[in-house]
Scaffold this motif. Structure first.
Motif, short mmCIF file in Angstrom:
data_model
loop_
_atom_site.label_atom_id
_atom_site.label_comp_id
_atom_site.label_asym_id
_atom_site.label_seq_id
_atom_site.Cartn_x
_atom_site.Cartn_y
_atom_site.Cartn_z
N TYR A 83 63.22 -4.49 16.14
CA TYR A 83 63.84 -3.18 16.24
C TYR A 83 64.66 -2.87 14.98
CZ TYR A 83 62.63 -2.44 21.18
OH TYR A 83 61.96 -2.23 22.35
N MET A 84 65.35 -3.87 14.44
CA MET A 84 66.15 -3.64 13.24
C MET A 84 65.27 -3.29 12.06
SD MET A 84 69.36 -3.76 13.85
CE MET A 84 70.04 -3.96 12.20
N THR A 85 64.12 -3.93 11.91
CA THR A 85 63.22 -3.61 10.80
C THR A 85 62.63 -2.21 10.95
OG1 THR A 85 61.32 -4.61 11.91
CG2 THR A 85 62.63 -6.03 10.48
N GLN A 86 62.60 -1.69 12.18
CA GLN A 86 62.08 -0.35 12.42
C GLN A 86 63.19 0.70 12.47
OE1 GLN A 86 59.80 -1.07 16.09
NE2 GLN A 86 57.92 -0.89 14.88
N ASP A 87 64.38 0.31 12.02
CA ASP A 87 65.52 1.24 12.00
C ASP A 87 65.82 1.78 13.40
OD1 ASP A 87 67.62 2.56 10.86
OD2 ASP A 87 66.44 4.31 10.25
N ARG A 88 65.86 0.86 14.38
CA ARG A 88 66.23 1.21 15.75
C ARG A 88 67.42 0.36 16.17
NH1 ARG A 88 60.70 0.67 19.07
NH2 ARG A 88 62.14 1.17 20.78
N PRO A 89 68.58 0.53 15.50
CA PRO A 89 69.71 -0.37 15.76
C PRO A 89 70.28 -0.26 17.17
CG PRO A 89 70.38 1.47 14.36
CD PRO A 89 68.88 1.54 14.48
N ALA A 90 70.23 0.93 17.77
CA ALA A 90 70.78 1.07 19.12
C ALA A 90 69.99 0.21 20.11
CB ALA A 90 70.76 2.54 19.55
N ASP A 91 68.65 0.25 19.99
CA ASP A 91 67.82 -0.60 20.86
C ASP A 91 68.05 -2.07 20.54
OD1 ASP A 91 66.70 1.62 22.09
OD2 ASP A 91 65.07 1.77 20.62
N ALA A 92 68.20 -2.38 19.26
CA ALA A 92 68.42 -3.77 18.87
C ALA A 92 69.74 -4.29 19.43
CB ALA A 92 68.39 -3.90 17.35
N ALA A 93 70.79 -3.47 19.40
CA ALA A 93 72.10 -3.91 19.91
C ALA A 93 72.01 -4.28 21.39
CB ALA A 93 73.13 -2.81 19.70
N LYS A 94 71.30 -3.48 22.17
CA LYS A 94 71.14 -3.78 23.60
C LYS A 94 70.38 -5.09 23.80
CE LYS A 94 71.11 1.12 24.89
NZ LYS A 94 70.28 2.23 25.45
N ILE A 95 69.34 -5.30 22.99
CA ILE A 95 68.54 -6.51 23.12
C ILE A 95 69.35 -7.74 22.72
CG2 ILE A 95 66.55 -7.75 22.18
CD1 ILE A 95 65.82 -5.65 24.24
N TYR A 153 76.96 -2.02 14.52
CA TYR A 153 77.57 -1.29 13.40
C TYR A 153 76.67 -0.13 12.96
CZ TYR A 153 79.27 -0.39 8.64
OH TYR A 153 79.72 0.21 7.49
N PHE A 154 75.39 -0.40 12.77
CA PHE A 154 74.48 0.66 12.35
C PHE A 154 74.18 1.63 13.49
CE2 PHE A 154 73.59 -2.60 9.12
CZ PHE A 154 73.72 -1.82 7.96
N ALA A 155 74.18 1.14 14.73
CA ALA A 155 73.97 2.04 15.87
C ALA A 155 75.12 3.04 15.99
CB ALA A 155 73.83 1.23 17.16
N ASP A 156 76.34 2.63 15.58
CA ASP A 156 77.51 3.51 15.66
C ASP A 156 77.68 4.36 14.41
OD1 ASP A 156 77.99 2.39 18.09
OD2 ASP A 156 79.55 1.02 17.40
#
Length: 400
Positions: free
Chosen positions: A160-172, A195-198
């Motif tokens: 998810y982080m490599t796909q620029d989906r930090p909010a989903d990554a944070a939950k995972i 941090y990136f999700a916020d």
């Protein structure tokens, strides 16, 4: 999955064959019973015909008996080998009903308790993905099939982080921490994603995660890099330089990210100087610890050991992890011997002698070659890891 269902179908056919055998046998028995009844009817008809001929005077008593005997022999010959009819309490409908219910019940149980989704995932992962999106879908299905797999969750979060989906990554990553424990690396990954999700806004939650990660492991690379980024974004350039320098020390010389990291340090330095500041000198590196130890064997033990027995000489922290900080291996034949234990002999990079103020020296004889257990041991009193004076260690006690 096609070959799996073909194999399952063949097994069902085998099972059905055992259920249908009684039905087929009952049909054969019915045919045999019908033929026997016909033979009996023919016999009775023949006997009646003989009696009519006797009454008409065509046959005498002797001929009548001979004819009756001949008809009886023919009846016995026709019915010979026919098995006696077996009476089934279940009746004919039971096997047929079972033949229908068995595959239906088996299919229902497999769909409920089986692992067809995991079998399909295993087949998919045996083939390389054609795109990052396909890999993501596979990992999502893997997590759905194995929600308690911390490894699958971790890789999904990284994807998810490599796909620029930090909010989903944070939950995972939060789920991964709840499953695998609060490991420093996982806390750093969680903090970075949050941090990136916020929107690159620092928060008390992110600060708490990075503080916890660095407290457990002061060299946790993700937290160091993240703190450097946050400091740079907040125009705290000296802090960014300090965090990134600490991170640079942990990276191998051939790491590709060193170039980008050095570029960040250069930009932070330029901005600090442009704002009228001055780059603080890096603190002097802590001198590498080096302990010189002379190891000998007590005289009373020389007759109880063998020349080939292993001798493990190591230093461990008096207050810290039980794992050895530095170790050397000799044999009894090498004693007496003088060895040096230093940071270069560290068992793990993060467990160096210089990182712990006080240590204890241990020498152990192990006939089985096990460093954690042996027959005889010698231990020193606690001493500072910065000690430069030579130390003497005598192996003189049973290892308990």
């Amino acid at each position: 999955m096609i070959d799996f269902w073909l194999a399952a179908g063949l097994l069902l056919l085998v099972a059905l064959s055992f259920l249908l055998i009684p039905v087929l046998r009952s049909r054969r028995a019915q045919l045999e019973e019908d033929r026997t009844a016909l033979n009996v009817a023919l016999y009775q008809e023949r006997v009646a015909e003989l009696q009519t001929q006797q009454e008409e005077g065509v046959l005498d008593a002797a001929q009548m008996d001979a004819g009756r005997a001949e008809a009886a022999r023919e009846l016995l010959a026709d019915t010979e080998g026919v098995a006696a009819p077996r009476v089934s309490r279940l009746g004919k409908p039971a096997p047929l009903l079972a033949a229908v219910l068995v595959p239906v019940l088996a299919l229902g149980l497999y769909l409920h308790f089986g692992a067809s989704d995991k079998v399909e995932l295993t087949r998919e992962f045996s083939q390389p993905p054609q795109s990052m999106e396909e890999m993501t879908r596979r990992l999502e299905r893997a997590v759905a099939a194995q929600p308690d797999s911390a490894e699958a969750l971790y890789f999904l979060g990284r994807t998810y982080m490599t796909q620029d989906r930090p909010a989903d990554a944070a939950k995972i990553f939060e789920r991964t921490v709840n499953l695998a424990g609060r490991q420093p690396e996982l806390l750093g990954q969680w903090a970075q994603a949050q941090y990136f999700a916020d929107g690159k806004q620092w928060s008390e939650k992110i600060q708490a995660l990075t503080d916890e990660a660095l407290k457990a492991d002061p060299k946790e690379v993700t937290s160091l890099g993240l703190l450097g980024i946050a400091a740079f974004e907040g125009q705290r350039y000296q802090q960014a330089i300090d965090y990134w320098n600490r991170l640079m020390e942990q990276l191998p010389p051939d790491d590709q990210s060193r170039v980008a990291l050095q570029g960040g340090i250069t930009r932070a330095t330029e901005k600090l100087v442009a704002s009228g500041g001055k780059v603080a000198e890096a603190p002097a590196a802590k001198p590498a610890a080096r302990l010189k130890v002379h190891v000998d064997l007590a005289a009373e033990l020389k007759g109880k050991v063998q020349p080939g027995d292993s001798v493990f000489i190591f230093a461990r922290a008096t207050s810290g992890p039980p794992a050895p900080l530095a170790a050397k291996r000799l044999t009894v034949a090498d004693l007496p011997a003088t060895v040096e234990l230093g940071d270069a002999d560290a068992m793990m990079p993060q467990l160096k002698l210089s990182n712990f103020p006080e240590v204890q020296l241990v020498a152990r004889i192990s006939r089985a070659g096990q460093p954690t257990a042996g027959e005889w041991v010698g231990r020193s009193q606690p001493l500072a890891s910065s000690t430069t004076a030579p130390q003497t260690l005598t192996i003189d006690s049973p290892d308990k």
